[in-house]
Design an enzyme around this catalytic site. Structure first.
Site, PDB file in Angstrom:
ATOM      1  N   MET A 181      16.851  57.313   6.338  1.00  0.00           N
ATOM      2  CA  MET A 181      17.447  56.271   5.558  1.00  0.00           C
ATOM      3  C   MET A 181      17.046  56.735   3.883  1.00  0.00           C
ATOM      4  O   MET A 181      16.558  55.947   3.247  1.00  0.00           O
ATOM      5  CB  MET A 181      16.932  54.920   5.736  1.00  0.00           C
ATOM      6  CG  MET A 181      17.568  53.943   4.977  1.00  0.00           C
ATOM      7  SD  MET A 181      19.377  53.762   5.278  1.00  0.00           S
ATOM      8  CE  MET A 181      19.711  52.285   6.232  1.00  0.00           C
ATOM      9  N   GLY A 182      17.514  57.783   3.687  1.00  0.00           N
ATOM     10  CA  GLY A 182      17.317  58.490   2.235  1.00  0.00           C
ATOM     11  C   GLY A 182      18.431  58.021   1.257  1.00  0.00           C
ATOM     12  O   GLY A 182      18.876  56.927   1.351  1.00  0.00           O
ATOM     13  N   ARG A 183      18.684  58.751   0.373  1.00  0.00           N
ATOM     14  CA  ARG A 183      19.805  58.803  -0.650  1.00  0.00           C
ATOM     15  C   ARG A 183      21.235  58.613   0.193  1.00  0.00           C
ATOM     16  O   ARG A 183      21.765  57.520  -0.126  1.00  0.00           O
ATOM     17  CB  ARG A 183      19.789  59.865  -1.752  1.00  0.00           C
ATOM     18  CG  ARG A 183      18.856  59.922  -2.704  1.00  0.00           C
ATOM     19  CD  ARG A 183      19.083  61.187  -3.215  1.00  0.00           C
ATOM     20  NE  ARG A 183      18.551  62.453  -2.584  1.00  0.00           N
ATOM     21  CZ  ARG A 183      17.413  62.920  -2.561  1.00  0.00           C
ATOM     22  NH1 ARG A 183      16.854  62.799  -3.772  1.00  0.00           N
ATOM     23  NH2 ARG A 183      17.293  63.990  -1.925  1.00  0.00           N
ATOM     24  N   ILE A 184      21.456  59.537   1.097  1.00  0.00           N
ATOM     25  CA  ILE A 184      23.037  59.336   1.706  1.00  0.00           C
ATOM     26  C   ILE A 184      22.757  58.237   2.854  1.00  0.00           C
ATOM     27  O   ILE A 184      23.787  57.655   2.856  1.00  0.00           O
ATOM     28  CB  ILE A 184      23.116  60.758   2.215  1.00  0.00           C
ATOM     29  CG1 ILE A 184      23.328  61.758   1.109  1.00  0.00           C
ATOM     30  CG2 ILE A 184      24.519  60.935   2.842  1.00  0.00           C
ATOM     31  CD1 ILE A 184      23.648  63.306   1.602  1.00  0.00           C
TER      32      ILE A 184
ATOM     33  N   THR B 112      26.613  64.773   9.374  1.00  0.00           N
ATOM     34  CA  THR B 112      26.789  65.399   8.124  1.00  0.00           C
ATOM     35  C   THR B 112      25.472  65.926   7.528  1.00  0.00           C
ATOM     36  O   THR B 112      25.593  66.109   6.307  1.00  0.00           O
ATOM     37  CB  THR B 112      27.642  64.315   7.337  1.00  0.00           C
ATOM     38  OG1 THR B 112      26.513  63.287   7.068  1.00  0.00           O
ATOM     39  CG2 THR B 112      29.050  63.792   7.590  1.00  0.00           C
ATOM     40  N   SER B 113      24.473  65.950   8.421  1.00  0.00           N
ATOM     41  CA  SER B 113      23.153  66.450   7.803  1.00  0.00           C
ATOM     42  C   SER B 113      23.092  68.062   8.180  1.00  0.00           C
ATOM     43  O   SER B 113      23.682  68.722   7.295  1.00  0.00           O
ATOM     44  CB  SER B 113      22.113  65.801   8.451  1.00  0.00           C
ATOM     45  OG  SER B 113      20.768  66.332   8.068  1.00  0.00           O
ATOM     46  N   ARG B 114      22.684  68.553   8.923  1.00  0.00           N
ATOM     47  CA  ARG B 114      22.614  69.867   9.359  1.00  0.00           C
ATOM     48  C   ARG B 114      22.753  70.120  10.857  1.00  0.00           C
ATOM     49  O   ARG B 114      22.283  69.046  11.552  1.00  0.00           O
ATOM     50  CB  ARG B 114      21.080  70.558   9.110  1.00  0.00           C
ATOM     51  CG  ARG B 114      21.118  70.732   7.645  1.00  0.00           C
ATOM     52  CD  ARG B 114      22.161  71.950   6.940  1.00  0.00           C
ATOM     53  NE  ARG B 114      21.633  72.134   5.542  1.00  0.00           N
ATOM     54  CZ  ARG B 114      22.368  71.601   4.423  1.00  0.00           C
ATOM     55  NH1 ARG B 114      23.264  70.514   4.811  1.00  0.00           N
ATOM     56  NH2 ARG B 114      22.051  71.836   3.221  1.00  0.00           N
TER      57      ARG B 114
ATOM     58  N   GLU C 184      27.557  78.293  11.799  1.00  0.00           N
ATOM     59  CA  GLU C 184      28.695  77.936  10.827  1.00  0.00           C
ATOM     60  C   GLU C 184      29.159  79.244  10.446  1.00  0.00           C
ATOM     61  O   GLU C 184      28.106  80.200  10.048  1.00  0.00           O
ATOM     62  CB  GLU C 184      28.617  77.072   9.627  1.00  0.00           C
ATOM     63  CG  GLU C 184      27.973  75.660  10.313  1.00  0.00           C
ATOM     64  CD  GLU C 184      27.720  74.782   9.286  1.00  0.00           C
ATOM     65  OE1 GLU C 184      27.841  75.034   8.090  1.00  0.00           O
ATOM     66  OE2 GLU C 184      27.123  73.690   9.515  1.00  0.00           O
TER      67      GLU C 184
ATOM     68  N   HIS D 119      32.218  71.762   7.168  1.00  0.00           N
ATOM     69  CA  HIS D 119      31.020  71.492   6.252  1.00  0.00           C
ATOM     70  C   HIS D 119      31.495  71.150   4.858  1.00  0.00           C
ATOM     71  O   HIS D 119      31.258  71.784   3.759  1.00  0.00           O
ATOM     72  CB  HIS D 119      30.051  72.512   6.105  1.00  0.00           C
ATOM     73  CG  HIS D 119      28.744  72.277   5.815  1.00  0.00           C
ATOM     74  ND1 HIS D 119      27.571  72.732   6.127  1.00  0.00           N
ATOM     75  CD2 HIS D 119      28.180  71.466   4.602  1.00  0.00           C
ATOM     76  CE1 HIS D 119      26.523  72.484   5.726  1.00  0.00           C
ATOM     77  NE2 HIS D 119      26.875  71.430   4.904  1.00  0.00           N
TER      78      HIS D 119
END
Ligand code: NAD
Length: 324
Positions: free
Chosen positions: A154-157, A235-237, A266, A285
């Site tokens: 639960m950071g910025r994004i 959508t992270s890594r 990728e 990505h």
């Protein structure tokens, strides 16, 4: 003498213009990332380098640099750079936090909607000429409204996604190393264990960074805890998820679907096993890929390189101990 900067790919012009005001700039013009021998050669004499997440800046590459003072990574994630080695060598590393938060959260929400409501499947259905009439049971999906969303990181994004979800009347759970009181207060988010989040969420969206502690954090054990209606969004890594276990969970119906912007390796090609699965939406990505955001990222990455080279302290420094 003018500073020398190497840029590993063409980025929005405003960022390049800013660099050129202060330095001699060389840009790799290739469509693909510079090969390692080129990177090793180009990094040798420069004072600054602007890198992308596709450039692996490891011990060997850093070992070739003679004058390097700053690496401006054109991303918020910096798992492509050996930070400890850069720090040991006194090289400042900067990233682009904040400017891409809303755009990436938009994409995570778009993937939730695309998978949950069969947007891509429906599009394919129409284009392939399968649409005969309005059907009571055609392409039924999962509601977003009133569903439970579990946010991992639960950071910025993560918080930007929670804001969207709150507006859609979702119930929000989160798992993080910290208590994020702002999200609890503003979006009624509830902190739970990873286990509880996995067990009860309809949608699970990953927003933690890639670190040794998050690598493979979602594997077969975690999939087995999820609801069979669950939809995983990443959508992270890619490396936070054990992709073989994900494919198996999707094939066996352990979970219902996935929306993926990032992958273990990728790019993926059209023969990748994920491409054979009907219940996934795959994008290449593009989390931060809006005109506006990519320009802001270019200006931020370029700005922090210039700040460092002109003796100022960039706000977005990843390894502040270098300047301590
Ligand atoms: P952030 O640092 O603001 O938030 C990350 C959150 O994850 C923090 O709250 C942190 O406490 C939490 N966290 C860290 N380790 C954890 C763990 N082991 N378990 C649970 N929570 C943990 O970062 P951000 O700006 O929100 O970006 C998050 C990530 O998103 C980036 O690291 C990057 O990899 C990825 N990203 C991807 C795209 C894209 O194009 N798909 C774009 C931007 C960012």
């Amino acid at each position: 003498m003018m500073h020398k900067i190497y840029v590993t790919r063409k980025i929005p012009q405003q960022g390049l213009d800013l660099l050129k005001r202060y330095a001699e700039v060389k840009i790799w013009e290739g469509e693909l990332p510079p090969p390692r021998d080129i990177l090793r050669k180009e990094i040798r004499e420069v004072d600054g380098i602007l890198t992308l997440l596709t450039d692996r800046i490891d011990k060997e590459i850093l070992g070739a640099a003679k004058n390097l003072k700053v690496i401006g990574n054109y991303a918020v994630g910096f798992d492509n750079i050996d930070i400890d080695e850069a720090t040991r060598r006194g090289i400042v590393v900067t990233n682009t936090p904040g400017v891409l938060t809303e755009t990436t959260a938009d994409l995570a929400f778009a993937l939730m909607m695309a998978v949950g409501r069969n947007i891509v499947r429906g599009d394919r259905y129409v284009r392939e000429g399968n649409w005969k009439t309005w059907e009571p049971m055609l392409l039924l999906g999962m509601d977003i409204n009133e569903a439970t969303l579990g946010i991992i990181g639960m950071g910025r994004i993560g918080q930007a996604l929670a804001r969207r979800a709150f507006g859609f009347n979702m119930r929000i759970l989160y798992y993080d190393e910290y208590n994020i009181q702002e999200a609890e207060r503003s979006f009624n988010a509830k902190k739970v264990s990873l286990e509880e989040l996995l067990q009860v969420s309809d949608y699970i969206s990953i927003h933690a960074p890639l670190t040794p502690s998050t690598r493979n954090m979602i594997g077969s054990k975690e999939f087995s805890m999820m609801r069979k209606e669950a939809i995983l969004i990443n959508t992270s890594r890619g490396l936070l998820v054990d992709e073989a276990a994900l494919i198996e969970a999707l094939e066996r119906g352990t979970i219902a679907g996935a929306g993926l912007d990032v992958f273990q390796e990728e790019p993926i090609g059209k023969d990748h096993p994920l491409c054979r699965l009907p219940n996934v939406v795959l994008v290449p990505h593009i989390g931060s890929a809006s005109y506006h955001t990519r320009t802001k990222m270019a200006l931020m990455a370029a700005g922090s390189i210039i700040e460092t080279l002109t003796g100022k302290r960039p706000e977005n420094i990843v390894n502040p101990e270098v300047l301590a």
